[in-house]
Each structure stands twice: as C-alpha cells, then as structure tokens.
Write a protein that holds these residues in place. Sequence first.
Motif, short mmCIF file in Angstrom:
data_model
loop_
_atom_site.label_atom_id
_atom_site.label_comp_id
_atom_site.label_asym_id
_atom_site.label_seq_id
_atom_site.Cartn_x
_atom_site.Cartn_y
_atom_site.Cartn_z
N MET A 118 14.99 6.22 1.18
CA MET A 118 14.95 7.68 0.84
C MET A 118 14.18 7.65 -0.52
N GLU A 119 13.57 6.86 -1.02
CA GLU A 119 12.67 6.94 -2.44
C GLU A 119 11.60 7.86 -1.70
N ASP A 120 11.26 7.24 -0.37
CA ASP A 120 9.78 7.67 0.13
C ASP A 120 9.88 8.69 1.23
N VAL A 121 11.14 8.96 1.96
CA VAL A 121 11.03 9.83 2.85
C VAL A 121 12.68 10.42 2.96
N LEU A 122 12.94 11.62 3.06
CA LEU A 122 14.44 12.19 3.06
C LEU A 122 14.48 12.82 4.68
N LEU A 128 0.92 -1.05 0.17
CA LEU A 128 0.07 -0.03 0.05
C LEU A 128 0.93 1.21 0.08
N VAL A 129 0.97 1.97 -1.15
CA VAL A 129 1.79 3.17 -1.13
C VAL A 129 0.70 4.32 -0.87
N MET A 130 1.28 5.01 0.41
CA MET A 130 0.13 6.11 0.81
C MET A 130 0.84 7.36 0.99
N GLY A 131 -0.06 8.34 0.92
CA GLY A 131 0.56 9.84 1.17
C GLY A 131 0.99 10.37 -0.20
N VAL A 132 0.97 9.77 -1.39
CA VAL A 132 1.32 10.30 -2.49
C VAL A 132 0.14 11.51 -2.74
N GLY A 144 -2.08 8.78 3.68
CA GLY A 144 -1.36 8.38 4.58
C GLY A 144 -1.83 8.21 5.96
N THR A 145 -2.87 7.58 6.30
CA THR A 145 -3.66 7.62 7.51
C THR A 145 -4.13 6.18 7.91
N ALA A 146 -4.16 5.99 9.22
CA ALA A 146 -4.60 4.66 9.73
C ALA A 146 -5.77 4.32 9.04
N ASP A 147 -6.78 5.42 9.08
CA ASP A 147 -8.22 5.04 8.49
C ASP A 147 -7.90 4.36 6.90
N GLY A 154 4.76 4.80 3.52
CA GLY A 154 4.06 6.15 4.00
C GLY A 154 5.14 7.13 3.40
N ILE A 155 4.60 7.95 2.41
CA ILE A 155 5.54 8.87 1.75
C ILE A 155 5.62 10.33 2.67
#
Length: 281
Positions: A235-239, A179-183, A189-192, A212-213
């Motif tokens: 680092m693809e997803d968060v920096l 699941l790719v979330m937050g794009v 990008g939430t629990a719900d 999570g992005i």
Amino acid sequence: MTPMPDVPADRLLVTVAPTGAETTKADFPQLPTTLDELVATAIECEAAGAAMIHVHIRDDEHAPTLDLGRLKETVAALKQGTGLVVQLSTGGSVHDPLDNRLKVLDAEPDSCSLTMGTTNFGDDVFSNPWPFVCELYQLAQERGVVPEFELFDLGQVHALTRLLAKYGLPAGGKVHCDLVMGVPGGMNGTADALVASVRDLPAEVTSWSATGIGRSTLPVALAALSKGGHLRVGMEDVLTISRGVPVDSNRQLVERAVELGRVVQRTPMTPDEARTLLGIG
C-alpha cells in the motif's frame, strides 16, 4: 550478473511495503499505521508468501516519523512476531533531515533502503546528495546492515556502479537493488524502461526487484517476472487492487504477486532463503 547457486533459480522474493510516508490514515483507513496494525499486517503477508518487509513508521497522530525509540520498538516487534527480513526505510518522508535518516541504522534492522540519488517526487524533492549516499553506505557497511539500493532512474543505476567501484561490496557481499518505477519525476513504469535499467545494472548485482507505482504496478510486475526479477508490492505503492477498487489489505497485494509468480513457475521465497539471497547473516 553473478549467479546465486545457493538459492534455487525458481524462487521469487516478494517484499511488502505496507505503509509508506505519503498516504494519510484519514484518506485511507485501511493503511497500517500503528505498531499493532503493522505487526498484524506483517504476519498476514508472511503467511501469504512475503519474505521481507520494507518499513516506514508513524507517530500517535499517524504522521510519518523517524523517532528512534519507535523504530527500535518496531524492529523488535516484527522480529518477535514474524520471520520476515526487516528492512527500514532511510528515506523517511521527503521532509526528514539527512542527519535523522542516518540514525535509522541505530535501530539495527536486517536491511535498509539506500536511494542512489535525488529525485523529483511529484511536487516535492526527495533529496539524496552524493556525499549523503556515500556516508549512509559506509555506515551500513560498518554496522553490518545490508542495503537495498533503490533506483528511480537510469542516472541512479550509473551511480550504483560508481558507488561500488569506490567503496566495494556491502555487508554480506551481495548486491540487491529495487527499480522504483512510475514515480512522477522518475523513470516510467514501462517494460521498456525496466529493460533499459536491467541492461545497465553493474556486474556486481546479484539480485534485483521492481516496484511499479500506482497504475504501473501490474505492467512493471509482469515485465520484472519476464526478466527474472523479484517483486515489491504494498500500500506504499498502490491503493487499488483493480481499476476503481480500493485495496482492503496488503495481504491482497502479496497474494496477487505470488499468483503472478506461480503463472511463470516461480515459488515464493522463504525468509531464510531471502537472507541467503541478500547476504544477511
């Protein structure tokens, strides 16, 4: 969801996505973009607890590329230098033509990403029309490459049900999705959002992870662990490693994922256990 009796239930699959196709080397010098940097990162991350690596590659100018020669060289180097499951991205960058993305399988990875639909990706469009998805899936079945189905929204969760109903199970017989979330343009990008997605996963799914992005990295990781899922970090997803603090290395992100897993009594999966989980021979 089908149980996995051959892998202990307390095991946690940590996948590292070290580079991606969006961040530039000029903006973020820590990003591993050369083959030597990528292999060194993979070795560090395996030692820290990662079992699979999700790979994008760059050219001599550090720009995203799907050059087949480089892909083959990268797969060979990662297999020689580590025991990690090597997963190549078939997404490339948002600018890569569909034909080039199909040729990624010629590099003979253990696994490939397979995105289940088109997504608005910030200001760009990540194109995955249904005929392309079907062609890529059938090609992966023929080549014996195990796909990880990337799901950016609930519509793509439904599309996975449709794909499996039409073409059957992937090579190895297991169904793993992320699941790719937050794009921007995809699901929150939430629990719900995670709970809704997991609720609707097809019965054939045997394992799932979540990504999570950006700022959603920690909320998504914690929600995934609470639902018994696995984690993709990198680092693809968060920096950043914390608010306003840049990541020094992908190893830091793997170490944090492993520590979160330990809090809920999950043990990092070995690469061999990951191969069993994913149905990789």
